[in-house]
Write a protein that holds these residues in place. Structure first.
Motif, PDB file in Angstrom:
ATOM      1  N   HIS A  63       0.885  -1.191  -0.087  1.00 35.19           N
ATOM      2  CA  HIS A  63      -0.072   0.027  -0.193  1.00 35.19           C
ATOM      3  C   HIS A  63       0.729   1.269   0.146  1.00 35.19           C
ATOM      4  CE1 HIS A  63      -3.181  -2.784   0.567  1.00 35.19           C
ATOM      5  NE2 HIS A  63      -3.142  -2.940   1.763  1.00 35.19           N
ATOM      6  N   THR A  65       3.411   1.936   1.828  1.00 28.52           N
ATOM      7  CA  THR A  65       3.361   2.360   3.112  1.00 28.52           C
ATOM      8  C   THR A  65       4.684   3.291   3.384  1.00 28.52           C
ATOM      9  OG1 THR A  65       2.582   0.463   3.835  1.00 28.52           O
ATOM     10  CG2 THR A  65       3.814   1.566   5.605  1.00 28.52           C
ATOM     11  N   SER A  76       3.239   5.863   6.093  1.00 22.64           N
ATOM     12  CA  SER A  76       1.919   6.233   6.066  1.00 22.64           C
ATOM     13  C   SER A  76       0.920   4.900   5.763  1.00 22.64           C
ATOM     14  CB  SER A  76       1.723   7.022   4.720  1.00 22.64           C
ATOM     15  OG  SER A  76       0.630   7.353   4.190  1.00 22.64           O
ATOM     16  N   TYR A  77      -0.078   5.065   6.252  1.00 22.43           N
ATOM     17  CA  TYR A  77      -1.261   4.084   6.246  1.00 22.43           C
ATOM     18  C   TYR A  77      -2.421   4.559   5.626  1.00 22.43           C
ATOM     19  CZ  TYR A  77       1.715   2.147   9.661  1.00 22.43           C
ATOM     20  OH  TYR A  77       2.799   1.541  10.184  1.00 22.43           O
ATOM     21  N   TYR A  80      -4.572   2.213   3.654  1.00 22.81           N
ATOM     22  CA  TYR A  80      -4.971   0.866   4.325  1.00 22.81           C
ATOM     23  C   TYR A  80      -6.365   0.913   4.605  1.00 22.81           C
ATOM     24  CZ  TYR A  80      -0.112  -0.773   5.321  1.00 22.81           C
ATOM     25  OH  TYR A  80       0.890  -1.219   5.441  1.00 22.81           O
ATOM     26  N   PHE A  83      -5.205  -2.565   9.359  1.00 23.66           N
ATOM     27  CA  PHE A  83      -3.840  -3.257   9.520  1.00 23.66           C
ATOM     28  C   PHE A  83      -3.625  -4.731   9.060  1.00 23.66           C
ATOM     29  CE2 PHE A  83       0.236  -4.021  12.045  1.00 23.66           C
ATOM     30  CZ  PHE A  83       0.944  -3.284  11.119  1.00 23.66           C
ATOM     31  N   VAL A 112      -3.484   3.434  12.691  1.00 27.42           N
ATOM     32  CA  VAL A 112      -4.487   2.913  11.563  1.00 27.42           C
ATOM     33  C   VAL A 112      -5.530   1.831  12.189  1.00 27.42           C
ATOM     34  CG1 VAL A 112      -2.877   1.085  10.935  1.00 27.42           C
ATOM     35  CG2 VAL A 112      -4.811   1.730   9.274  1.00 27.42           C
ATOM     36  N   SER A 254       7.358  -0.350  10.569  1.00 25.53           N
ATOM     37  CA  SER A 254       5.854   0.191  10.304  1.00 25.53           C
ATOM     38  C   SER A 254       5.305  -0.638  11.267  1.00 25.53           C
ATOM     39  CB  SER A 254       5.552  -0.192   8.863  1.00 25.53           C
ATOM     40  OG  SER A 254       4.311  -0.172   8.628  1.00 25.53           O
ATOM     41  N   SER A 256       1.905   0.235  12.692  1.00 30.29           N
ATOM     42  CA  SER A 256       0.467   0.778  12.632  1.00 30.29           C
ATOM     43  C   SER A 256       0.393   2.091  12.968  1.00 30.29           C
ATOM     44  CB  SER A 256      -0.188  -0.267  13.544  1.00 30.29           C
ATOM     45  OG  SER A 256      -0.438   0.173  14.770  1.00 30.29           O
TER      46      SER A 256
END
Length: 296
Positions: A63, A65, A76-77, A80, A83, A112, A254, A256
């Motif tokens: 995604h 991320t 970045s989320y 999403y 998660f 997220v 990463s 969340s």
């Protein structure tokens, strides 16, 4: 930068200073210039880095991320919906053994949806002495490594220090004792809000590791080792490694919660220590004579 002589021990004790940090060494104390640091993050793109996410093959940037926004390395989320336990690590492609690492980071935004509650809020970190990313399994959540954990305050007045140490698949020693506790807190202040925090890490191979926050020492430990429960597994990528962790890869997490990195730079402390060589550096603490370059 200075040195002193302890006549009682009849030995010289030297300190070398860089980025507001001083470490003891057995050479003349000369600091490193800015251009001798390796900018692991170049401020433009993810050149030199490789992502690995749980449930996904190496090289998949789930995604998008990990990306660069406005010159900042951003986790970045925005892509999403949930998660779903897809922990990520962005590996630098070169391993190191003796070095100083300087990272400036900040938390921002909200965790997220579906991120682990409680512990993963305003939580990130940098893994070091990590296994090679291509030895991680598809389902593996975290690399076998040592983590300098970043925590942000929750704005509730309760202490939540940063630059802690956590040990996925590893252990550390403090004052000669083996510490099997997964995370050990530093004595840093709590940082609420979205302000920038600079953390520094001085790693001397399989010897000492020291954490600093905004120039102040907050934690020190020694002799990281692999967890015997990991090395005993015949299919483990760590099964054939040395018990002592003296080198490995660096990775950003990463976990969340959105986080940004303004600076990720490294000063290599291993290299040619022969003053007659053109690539000699007085601040090196580990001698690698095979790397010396001599003029004809």
């Amino acid at each position: 930068m200075y040195f002193r002589r302890d006549y009682g021990l009849a030995a010289f004790i030297f300190l070398t200073c860089f980025s507001s940090i001083c470490i003891a060494k057995d050479q003349a104390p000369i600091g490193a210039a800015d251009n001798q640091w390796i900018q692991l993050f170049n401020g433009r793109d993810l050149t030199g880095w490789q992502p690995k996410f749980t449930k996904h093959p190496l090289g998949t940037n789930l995604h998008n991320t990990f990306k660069v926004q406005d010159g900042l390395l951003t986790v970045s989320y925005s892509g999403y919906t949930n998660f779903e336990g897809q922990f990520g690590h962005l590996f630098y492609t070169q391993p190191f053994s003796h070095y100083a690492l300087s990272v400036t980071y900040r938390f921002l935004g909200q965790q997220v949806k579906g991120g682990p509650p409680g512990w993963a809020v305003r939580n990130s970190g940098v893994m070091f002495h990590a296994q090679a990313p291509d030895t991680m399994t598809i389902s593996q959540d975290f690399p076998i490594s040592i983590e300098m954990q970043f925590l942000g305050g929750l704005g509730n007045g309760k202490p939540r220090p940063t630059a802690n140490v956590c040990t996925p698949g590893t252990h550390i020693h403090r004052e000669g004792l083996l510490i099997k506790q997964h995370c050990v807190y530093s004595n840093s202040p709590t940082y609420d809000g979205d302000g920038w925090v600079t953390v520094d890490l001085v790693v001397l191979g399989g010897g000492s590791v020291t954490h600093y926050v905004n120039g102040s020492q907050v934690l020190k430990y020694t002799n990281p080792v692999l967890d015997k429960a990991v090395t005993a597994q015949p299919d483990s990528p760590a099964a054939h490694r040395f018990t002592n962790l003296n080198q490995g890869y660096i990775a950003l997490q990463s976990e969340s919660h959105p986080v940004q990195f303004k600076t990720v730079k490294l000063l290599n402390l291993a290299g040619c220590t022969n003053p007659a060589a053109s690539n000699h550096r007085p601040y090196y603490v580990k001698s690698e004579p095979e790397k010396c370059i001599f003029s004809p």
